[in-house]
Scaffold this motif. Structure first.
Motif, short mmCIF file in Angstrom:
data_model
loop_
_atom_site.label_atom_id
_atom_site.label_comp_id
_atom_site.label_asym_id
_atom_site.label_seq_id
_atom_site.Cartn_x
_atom_site.Cartn_y
_atom_site.Cartn_z
N GLU A 182 0.81 -1.22 0.00
CA GLU A 182 0.00 0.00 0.00
C GLU A 182 0.85 1.27 0.00
OE1 GLU A 182 -2.29 -3.37 1.65
OE2 GLU A 182 -0.34 -2.47 2.10
N ALA B 201 -5.61 7.87 0.75
CA ALA B 201 -6.16 7.63 2.08
C ALA B 201 -5.65 6.31 2.66
CB ALA B 201 -7.69 7.63 2.01
N GLU B 202 -5.56 5.27 1.83
CA GLU B 202 -5.05 3.98 2.30
C GLU B 202 -3.58 4.08 2.71
OE1 GLU B 202 -5.74 1.14 -0.73
OE2 GLU B 202 -7.91 1.02 -0.39
N MET C 169 -1.88 6.74 3.75
CA MET C 169 -1.66 7.56 4.94
C MET C 169 -1.97 6.81 6.23
SD MET C 169 -0.36 10.36 3.91
CE MET C 169 -0.45 11.31 5.43
N ARG C 170 -2.75 5.75 6.15
CA ARG C 170 -3.05 4.96 7.36
C ARG C 170 -1.84 4.19 7.86
NH1 ARG C 170 -7.74 3.02 4.29
NH2 ARG C 170 -9.52 4.39 4.69
N PHE C 171 -0.81 4.03 7.03
CA PHE C 171 0.37 3.28 7.42
C PHE C 171 1.44 4.15 8.05
CE2 PHE C 171 -1.72 0.39 4.60
CZ PHE C 171 -1.35 -0.87 5.03
N GLY C 172 1.13 5.40 8.33
CA GLY C 172 2.05 6.26 9.07
C GLY C 172 3.14 6.90 8.25
#
Length: 216
Positions: free
Chosen positions: A111, A140-141, A143-146
């Protein structure tokens, strides 16, 4: 500066081909590497592999190919049959006395891998999906991984319009001229009914701690 310095040198990445040879054999090795990469990208199910990178290492007559993909199981196949078939096809474009070894490693976080993201967006755009929705979804996907930031640019006759346009969307910070920053960059091309569309992806994963390859 970005147009004059190779990106692998600028951001401390490792080269995708590692070998040394006499000057007389240099052009032949370059052509063989090009044939290997072209063959891997032209495979029937290559779009399903989510292939991130192909590393080629040469030692004498031995060639070691490391494929990093988000779906290594599709490349290997049941009981390794697809991998053996791939090995035989690659051996057909190499000299007879060449020993070939292929290793398939998974990408831990596809991702936030720029190559995987660019290929996914290109494949979805070629299928006629809305490019604005795709870019917003993948950003958006990711950015969820930091990660620190991400930037995606699509250009061409997007949506089948008459005049080519460019659509860019970014979130977070993406310093493209900071050598210390760990920037993952990739480019992909989508084939549509209206023509070719280019996709560029930058992923900022933070500051590099050393000069090793920071790919996932």
């Amino acid at each position: 500066m970005g147009n004059k310095v190779p990106l692998f040198n600028l951001w401390g990445k490792n080269y995708l081909s590692n070998w040394f040879c006499p000057y007389s054999k240099y052009s032949g090795n370059v052509i063989e590497d090009y044939k290997i990469r072209s063959l891997l990208n032209s495979m029937d199910k290559a779009y399903r592999w989510d292939m991130s990178s192909v590393h080629i290492t040469r030692i004498s007559n031995n060639i070691h190919i490391e494929i990093r993909a988000a779906r290594p199981g599709i490349i290997i196949g049941k009981s390794g049959k697809d991998l053996e078939m791939l090995k035989s096809r690659i051996s057909s474009v190499l000299p007879i006395r060449t020993e070939l070894k292929i290793q398939v490693n998974p990408v831990k976080k596809p991702e936030i891998d720029a190559k995987c993201l660019a290929k996914k967006i290109a494949f979805d755009i070629s299928k006629g999906k809305q490019y604005k929705f795709l870019i917003k979804k993948y950003i958006a996907e990711a950015m969820r991984f930091g990660i620190k930031g991400i930037k995606i640019i699509c250009s061409g006759r997007l949506g089948g319009v008459e005049i080519a346009r460019k659509f860019a969307l970014a979130q977070g910070s993406v310093p493209r001229h900071t050598i210390r920053a760990d920037i993952d960059y990739s480019l992909a091309v989508a084939e549509t009914n209206s023509g070719l569309c280019g996709i560029k992806v930058w992923v900022h994963k933070g500051a590099r701690k050393d000069n090793t390859d920071a790919t996932t």
